[in-house]
Structure formats: C-alpha cells, structure tokens
Design an enzyme around this catalytic site. Sequence first.
Site, PDB file in Angstrom:
ATOM      1  N   ILE A   1       4.301 -14.294   7.922  1.00  0.00           N
ATOM      2  CA  ILE A   1       3.415 -14.050   6.732  1.00  0.00           C
ATOM      3  C   ILE A   1       4.206 -12.717   5.731  1.00  0.00           C
ATOM      4  O   ILE A   1       3.800 -11.970   5.240  1.00  0.00           O
ATOM      5  CB  ILE A   1       2.041 -13.607   6.926  1.00  0.00           C
TER       6      ILE A   1
ATOM      7  N   PRO B   1       5.354 -12.570   2.782  1.00  0.00           N
ATOM      8  CA  PRO B   1       5.001 -12.137   1.444  1.00  0.00           C
ATOM      9  C   PRO B   1       3.870 -11.164   1.645  1.00  0.00           C
ATOM     10  O   PRO B   1       3.468 -10.249   0.840  1.00  0.00           O
ATOM     11  CB  PRO B   1       4.699 -13.324   0.903  1.00  0.00           C
ATOM     12  N   TYR B   2       2.907 -11.486   2.449  1.00  0.00           N
ATOM     13  CA  TYR B   2       1.686 -10.802   2.791  1.00  0.00           C
ATOM     14  C   TYR B   2       1.743  -9.365   3.072  1.00  0.00           C
ATOM     15  O   TYR B   2       1.168  -8.352   2.752  1.00  0.00           O
ATOM     16  CB  TYR B   2       0.704 -11.495   3.640  1.00  0.00           C
ATOM     17  N   MET B   3       2.640  -9.185   3.958  1.00  0.00           N
ATOM     18  CA  MET B   3       3.018  -8.038   4.445  1.00  0.00           C
ATOM     19  C   MET B   3       3.705  -6.972   3.520  1.00  0.00           C
ATOM     20  O   MET B   3       3.381  -5.880   3.212  1.00  0.00           O
ATOM     21  CB  MET B   3       4.000  -8.004   5.859  1.00  0.00           C
TER      22      MET B   3
ATOM     23  N   LYS C   1       0.937  -5.979   1.364  1.00  0.00           N
ATOM     24  CA  LYS C   1       0.109  -5.057   1.815  1.00  0.00           C
ATOM     25  C   LYS C   1       0.775  -3.650   1.535  1.00  0.00           C
ATOM     26  O   LYS C   1       0.459  -2.463   1.387  1.00  0.00           O
ATOM     27  CB  LYS C   1      -0.274  -5.387   3.176  1.00  0.00           C
TER      28      LYS C   1
END
Length: 213
Positions: free
Chosen positions: A127, A129-131, A134
Amino acid sequence: MKVLIIGAHGKVGHLLIGELQSRNIDFVAGLRSQEQIKAYNENNIETQFIDLTASLDDIKDSIEASGADVIVFSAGAGGAGYDKTIEIDLDGAIKTMMVAETIGIKRYIMVSSLFSDNRSKWEASGIRPYMIAKHYADDHLRGSGLDYTIIHPGGLSDEDGTGKVKLLGPNEQGMIPRVDVAKALALIIQNPNTIGKEYTFASGDQPEEDFFN
C-alpha cells in the site's frame, strides 16, 4: 470539550463513538454521505457532513458548524485508488489541519500507520501510496502549531479487545484489535500529557491506561 471524529463511519471511528459515549464525552460524527448521516441520526448520534475533497472554505464551514474543539482524523480512501488516497489521506488531512489552525481548534489527533516514517518498509507493505500519504500528512502535522498526538498502531483486527498494549521498535510488527485502538484514542483525548507525543504500539501486556500518558 467536544470531539469531531472525521471518518466516523470507518471501523475505528465507529468504535470510538462507543468509547466516547461510555465516557460521557461530547462528540459529533463527521460523515461524507447523506445516507450515513441519516442512519446515524436515527440512532440519536449528532452528525456533521464533511467532504474532504471539497474546497478549503467548504471544509472550514463544516468544521466550524460542528462546534468541536478537538479533532480526531480517522478517515481514509480505503483502497479506492492512488488518486483518492492522495486526495483524502494526504490533501484532505492537511486541509483539516489548516482549518483547525485558522479557526482556533488546537487539539488534533491523527490515526496514522505503522512504518509511515520508514521508507524501507513501504514497498513490501503493498500500500505504498497510502504510506506516502500518511508520511507527509504526519510530517505536516508535526510542523503545524497544533497540539497534536499521532498514533501508529500495528496491523488491525476485529478480535475482542484486551485493553493491553506494548511499544513497538522501529522495525517491529504486531497486531492489535480495532477496539483497543479506539480505546487508545479515547484515553488520549482525555489526557493532555499526550500532546506532542507519538505512539507506535500493538497488543501486549501493559494496560492502556498506563501506556497513554
């Protein structure tokens, strides 16, 4: 004190509602659809429409209308794709921080991710892009003038809570029930000693009441 839960329809956000109700803490559920608002209102839960993809002015109007003086950010794109992840988990989060500073809401609590500050772990996470989102949202919050707390829980499960946690080291992994994450948030909201701190944790042996201090 009144808490605005941004992302109240998510699993952690929904569990946080129960925690705040049990502690008699005033709150408003920040929701992104009229269908969600209708369902929550039917259960006598105060709601506020918040669209994190909207303009800064619209988000400001929504947050001001909530009457809150504490923000918990627990929203996310939920795997809706790279574009939405950047738009919600990064830009949406930062817009709420900007609004909080503008209208004088000092207290801001961020639900982040394990390894959001460890680039070597991003690719393997699946994940990335999510990391990335964040990481930079957290970094913006640290540099803001807000009284922030950031939590980095381990992998989330739907198991029964234990109410006990442990500190995770820089490369350690662990699991934790979502209900215990919700309890962590409630404790942080109630404890001003958590301001300016970050917590990386998973299930363990230490009572949460002692850990979040």
